[in-house]
Design a protein around this motif. Structure first.
Motif, PDB file in Angstrom:
ATOM      1  N   ILE A   1     -47.243   8.220  33.839  1.00 17.61           N
ATOM      2  CA  ILE A   1     -46.505   9.461  34.060  1.00 17.61           C
ATOM      3  C   ILE A   1     -47.307  10.306  35.031  1.00 17.61           C
ATOM      4  O   ILE A   1     -48.508  10.505  34.851  1.00 17.61           O
ATOM      5  CB  ILE A   1     -46.277  10.224  32.743  1.00 17.61           C
ATOM      6  N   GLU A   2     -46.652  10.784  36.087  1.00 18.58           N
ATOM      7  CA  GLU A   2     -47.326  11.584  37.104  1.00 18.58           C
ATOM      8  C   GLU A   2     -46.882  13.039  36.999  1.00 18.58           C
ATOM      9  O   GLU A   2     -45.691  13.336  37.032  1.00 18.58           O
ATOM     10  CB  GLU A   2     -46.990  11.042  38.495  1.00 18.58           C
ATOM     11  N   VAL A   3     -47.854  13.941  36.866  1.00 18.93           N
ATOM     12  CA  VAL A   3     -47.582  15.370  36.764  1.00 18.93           C
ATOM     13  C   VAL A   3     -48.014  16.041  38.066  1.00 18.93           C
ATOM     14  O   VAL A   3     -49.169  15.923  38.476  1.00 18.93           O
ATOM     15  CB  VAL A   3     -48.304  16.005  35.570  1.00 18.93           C
ATOM     16  N   LEU A   4     -47.081  16.743  38.719  1.00 20.65           N
ATOM     17  CA  LEU A   4     -47.351  17.398  40.000  1.00 20.65           C
ATOM     18  C   LEU A   4     -47.241  18.911  39.837  1.00 20.65           C
ATOM     19  O   LEU A   4     -46.298  19.423  39.244  1.00 20.65           O
ATOM     20  CB  LEU A   4     -46.343  16.929  41.056  1.00 20.65           C
ATOM     21  N   GLY A   5     -48.178  19.617  40.392  1.00 19.64           N
ATOM     22  CA  GLY A   5     -48.142  21.076  40.328  1.00 19.64           C
ATOM     23  C   GLY A   5     -49.164  21.608  39.342  1.00 19.64           C
ATOM     24  O   GLY A   5     -50.074  20.887  38.918  1.00 19.64           O
ATOM     25  N   PRO A   6     -49.005  22.901  39.017  1.00 18.82           N
ATOM     26  CA  PRO A   6     -47.847  23.762  39.253  1.00 18.82           C
ATOM     27  C   PRO A   6     -47.826  24.342  40.662  1.00 18.82           C
ATOM     28  O   PRO A   6     -48.839  24.381  41.349  1.00 18.82           O
ATOM     29  CB  PRO A   6     -48.030  24.868  38.219  1.00 18.82           C
ATOM     30  N   SER A   7     -46.634  24.814  41.056  1.00 20.37           N
ATOM     31  CA  SER A   7     -46.468  25.465  42.352  1.00 20.37           C
ATOM     32  C   SER A   7     -45.323  26.460  42.252  1.00 20.37           C
ATOM     33  O   SER A   7     -44.437  26.305  41.398  1.00 20.37           O
ATOM     34  CB  SER A   7     -46.166  24.425  43.436  1.00 20.37           C
TER      35      SER A   7
ATOM     36  N   LEU B   1     -43.432  19.434  38.355  1.00 17.67           N
ATOM     37  CA  LEU B   1     -42.615  18.226  38.497  1.00 17.67           C
ATOM     38  C   LEU B   1     -43.311  17.065  37.805  1.00 17.67           C
ATOM     39  O   LEU B   1     -44.532  16.910  37.910  1.00 17.67           O
ATOM     40  CB  LEU B   1     -42.379  17.895  39.968  1.00 17.67           C
ATOM     41  N   VAL B   2     -42.527  16.254  37.099  1.00 14.63           N
ATOM     42  CA  VAL B   2     -43.069  15.106  36.372  1.00 14.63           C
ATOM     43  C   VAL B   2     -42.255  13.882  36.745  1.00 14.63           C
ATOM     44  O   VAL B   2     -41.021  13.910  36.697  1.00 14.63           O
ATOM     45  CB  VAL B   2     -43.017  15.323  34.844  1.00 14.63           C
ATOM     46  N   LYS B   3     -42.945  12.791  37.129  1.00 14.71           N
ATOM     47  CA  LYS B   3     -42.269  11.557  37.524  1.00 14.71           C
ATOM     48  C   LYS B   3     -42.542  10.441  36.515  1.00 14.71           C
ATOM     49  O   LYS B   3     -43.666  10.283  36.041  1.00 14.71           O
ATOM     50  CB  LYS B   3     -42.747  11.096  38.908  1.00 14.71           C
TER      51      LYS B   3
ATOM     52  N   PHE C   1     -35.341   5.282  42.128  1.00 16.53           N
ATOM     53  CA  PHE C   1     -36.435   4.392  41.738  1.00 16.53           C
ATOM     54  C   PHE C   1     -37.355   5.018  40.693  1.00 16.53           C
ATOM     55  O   PHE C   1     -38.239   4.350  40.173  1.00 16.53           O
ATOM     56  CB  PHE C   1     -37.241   3.990  42.980  1.00 16.53           C
ATOM     57  N   THR C   2     -37.157   6.258  40.416  1.00 16.72           N
ATOM     58  CA  THR C   2     -37.897   6.937  39.358  1.00 16.72           C
ATOM     59  C   THR C   2     -37.042   8.098  38.884  1.00 16.72           C
ATOM     60  O   THR C   2     -35.966   8.363  39.426  1.00 16.72           O
ATOM     61  CB  THR C   2     -39.256   7.442  39.882  1.00 16.72           C
ATOM     62  N   HIS C   3     -37.509   8.782  37.860  1.00 20.61           N
ATOM     63  CA  HIS C   3     -36.845   9.990  37.377  1.00 20.61           C
ATOM     64  C   HIS C   3     -37.805  11.159  37.546  1.00 20.61           C
ATOM     65  O   HIS C   3     -39.023  11.006  37.414  1.00 20.61           O
ATOM     66  CB  HIS C   3     -36.431   9.851  35.914  1.00 20.61           C
TER      67      HIS C   3
END
Length: 760
Positions: free
Chosen positions: A698-704, A720-722, A662-664
């Motif tokens: 665009i959703e940017v997660l982190g860094p981790s 991670l980017v969705k 459903f997303t990349h």
């Protein structure tokens, strides 16, 4: 005349990933062709390797020149390293698409299509042949007589180098034999050992109704000479291999060539036997244990049409076939179809589709447990998910289903799930639940075979001090060592570091060091202790050092020389043992609760595959699955061998969590030997990306830190980017990393991947 060549330098780095224009001498211009390898001056280096990707006349060359550069300033190609093209225009077009799709240097993509540079030119060897002439009264030396005797013992013709190993002979003595007319020496292409099979050629088997429908759909696309993608969803033992072989035969009958991709772990002696007995010397087999020289020999033979069928892992996709008519990916769900270590990080299924579109031929993806994203591409998969069409950029697949086993009377094994919490509550602290132990005894009495599966090699998973709690870890990776009892060594399964087991705790000096957890080596030991009458064999990466070890265990167990086979996922795939009527899964939960969202899917696939090893002959099979989470839908679906039940639950979970399909998801990783530098750079990049993501969906997660944050003294952090649109996500990642790198980049390594097979 084209007097200029556009060249890609064979250096896999983004900073030099562009075409450079070189001048050709008149003699070079006469023979130059796209696809040739050349030696060119480049920067301060003399003799850099490169690939010719275009030829230009003077007018076109002028248009390509950077501002301020004239034609007179161009350097001249030093020499050609190949006497002909080593890749075609189709290969080049596919490499360019891979460059765009996987954000990799074009030279790295092109290198997949060709052998190592030292083997570009086909090597030749000398063959010596005994003539019919009698030596008569000729005076021959002792060495010459021995040479002729060996040659005659070998049938009168052999490779010169092989004869000389047994009967050494000087060049002068050999010339004397030639002049006397006793032998002739000729040149021929060097060969590598060919795949072979025990037994005579096999004939096609009658197809059952579901097999026949699948065969007709696939061959229909061949006859129409058009691309069509198929998902062949067949339960374990449903006869997918027979469908593959009959489709390949149809392809060969049409004068075309076929590629069968299999995961390396499934490239078993059994599979090679089956295909070699059907197609004989038309089959070439490639695998990771081959040398660069052996791969090059196979490449040259395939390019000349001496092989019509190639079997191998994902690299076989780049076989230089010029009339490809069919590509099959068996076990399409396997993660080994994704190149993770080196650029380009390609997905074999995607590249296979591009290849098949080029040749207007069908692509078949086969599996008993298709990947969720793959099944979503079928009309049935989208209907379950409540989607009218795929909007994630993937092309649709036609679903072909085979729901019954091919062997008459063979049924899927009955599976029993055992809650190990209840076993412990009853006081059973053994690795075997009561039911599994009883069933093993029953099979041993009946002279039937058993497979015990544990997806962890070694003797124990950790060694720790009972005095202070210190866990012995690899200093390179900061991860626990695995204890191997047969060597009395601690081995890191991530970087390979190997140390002796200390007598005392490195922290407190206590002598109370204890091994905790369990691996296949310990399972083997405990199995032998509990069932002393059983002949127990083990198959894991520690015992399978080479192909000969693999083949020995396979043939010995198939011929009944073993009663119980203990192994990791090596025993879960590619094997067909008619004598196996019981499979025991000792710890079904090992990957179930991974941080990676693929964990549930991989657990279901593995449990279904290994359970399917039982009952493949005429005797009924059983599987016992030991777990601490019997209520989980993954375990329930695996017990029932019900892919539909699993898919319905998993696709709903993916939608809720906004995970593929459903997303990349893009994974951007920075790694390096200094943790503080890695952390600083990844935070700087994340801040930059988050600012650019505002208002763009665009959703940017982190860094981790990565789950395995340190491997072999290299620290790794990720972002991670969705995004729902793959091309949009790719362009965003490339723009961000390019702009940020130019202004901020240090010496740490930056890598990018879209929809990786594993989240680090």
């Amino acid at each position: 005349m084209n007097e200029y060549a556009r060249v890609i330098i064979d250096q896999h780095h983004q900073r030099v990933d562009r075409m450079y224009t070189y001048r050709l001498t008149p003699a070079q211009a006469q023979v130059a062709a796209v696809g040739m390898m050349v030696k060119v001056p480049f920067g301060n280096r003399l003799g850099a390797r490169g690939y010719v990707v275009d030829l230009l006349d003077e007018e076109a060359a002028l248009r390509e020149l950077p501002e301020g550069i004239t034609l007179k300033q161009l350097k001249t190609v030093d020499s050609f390293l190949s006497d002909k093209s080593i890749f075609t225009q189709k290969d080049l077009a596919l490499a360019r698409e891979m460059q765009r799709r996987y954000m990799a240097p074009l030279s790295a993509c092109l290198s997949l299509f060709v052998p190592k540079p030292e083997y570009i030119t086909e090597k030749e060897v000398d063959r010596v042949t005994r003539s019919g002439k009698d030596a008569g009264t000729l005076r021959l030396g002792k060495g010459q007589k021995q040479f002729l005797d060996v040659l005659e013992q070998w049938g009168g013709s052999a490779l010169l180098g092989e004869v000389r190993k047994v009967a050494p002979l000087t060049a002068e003595s050999l010339r004397s034999l030639e002049k006397s007319g006793l032998v002739t020496v000729t040149k021929e292409p060097e060969e590598c050992p060919a795949a072979s099979a025990a037994g005579g050629r096999t004939l096609p088997l009658p197809l059952k109704e579901e097999q026949r429908k699948a065969y007709e759909a696939i061959t229909g696309a061949m006859d129409r000479e058009e691309y069509e993608g198929f998902l062949l969803h067949g339960i374990t033992g449903s006869g997918k291999t027979e469908v593959y072989m009959q489709c390949i035969q149809h392809c060969l009958d049409r004068g075309r060539q076929a590629i069968l991709l299999v995961p390396e772990i499934s490239l078993t002696p059994q599979l090679i036997d089956v295909f070699c007995r059907r197609f004989e010397d038309r089959v070439g087999v490639t695998h990771s244990r081959m040398t660069d020289k052996e791969r090059a020999i196979l490449w040259h033979r395939a390019g000349k049409g001496q092989y019509r069928v190639i079997i191998g892992p994902r690299s076989a996709l780049f076989t230089p076939f010029r009339n490809l008519g069919l590509v099959i990916l068996d076990e399409e769900h396997e993660t080994s179809y994704r190149s993770e270590q080196l650029a380009p990080h390609y997905r074999a299924g995607e590249v296979a589709e591009l290849r098949c579109r080029q040749f207007s031929c069908p692509l078949v993806l086969g599996s008993a447990t298709p990947g969720v994203e793959t099944y979503f591409r079928t009309e049935e998969g989208r209907a379950i998910a409540g989607e009218e069409k795929t909007d994630n950029g993937a092309s649709p697949l036609k679903l072909l289903t085979m729901s019954t086993r091919a062997v008459p009377g063979a049924e899927l094994p009955a599976a029993e799930v055992v809650d190990m919490r209840e076993e412990i509550a009853r006081g059973n602290m053994s690795i075997f639940c009561t039911e599994l132990a009883e069933k093993i005894r029953d099979r041993l009495e009946k002279k039937e075979q058993v497979i015990l599966f544990l997806n962890r090699k070694g003797y124990s998973t950790t060694v720790s001090c009972r005095g202070c709690g210190f866990v012995l870890k690899c200093p390179r990776c900061n991860l626990p060592y695995t204890y191997h009892k047969d060597k009395n060594r601690l081995i890191c399964h991530h970087c390979g570091k190997d140390v002796g087991l200390p007598e005392t705790c490195p922290r407190c000096g206590s002598r109370y060091l204890k091994q905790f957890g369990i691996g296949t080596q310990k399972v083997e030991e405990l199995t032998k202790a509990l069932f002393p009458q059983a002949r127990v064999m083990r198959m894991d990466m520690s015992t399978m050092k080479g192909s000969e070890d693999y083949e020995h265990v396979y043939r010995a167990f198939r011929e009944g020389e073993g009663d119980i086979l203990v192994g990791t996922q090596m025993v879960a795939k590619g094997f067909d043992f008619p004598g196996v009527t019981l499979v025991g899964v000792l710890a079904a939960d090992q990957t179930l609760f991974d941080a990676d969202f693929h964990g549930v899917e991989r657990t279901f696939q593995l449990l279904t595959q290994v359970s399917g090893r039982a009952g493949r002959g005429r005797k009924e099979g059983e599987a016992v699955i030991q777990t601490y989470a019997p209520e989980h839908y993954c375990i329930t679906a695996a017990r029932q061998q019900d892919y539909g039940l699993f898919y319905r639950q998993e696709i709903a979970s993916r939608r809720m969590l906004e995970c593929p399909p459903f997303t990349h998801i893009a994974q951007v990783v920075i790694s390096g030997p200094r943790e503080d530098a890695v952390r600083q750079e990844i935070r700087s990049l994340a801040d930059f990306m988050k600012k650019l993501a505002e208002g763009r969906n665009i959703e940017v997660l982190g860094p981790s830190p990565a789950a395995l944050a340190k491997i072999n003294n290299i620290y790794r952090w990720k972002i991670l980017v969705k995004c729902r649109e793959e091309d949009r996500l790719r362009n965003y990642i490339l723009y961000c990393t390019d702009k940020w790198s130019g202004a901020n980049r240090g010496h740490e390594l930056l890598t990018m991947d879209i929809d990786p097979s594993a989240i680090l």
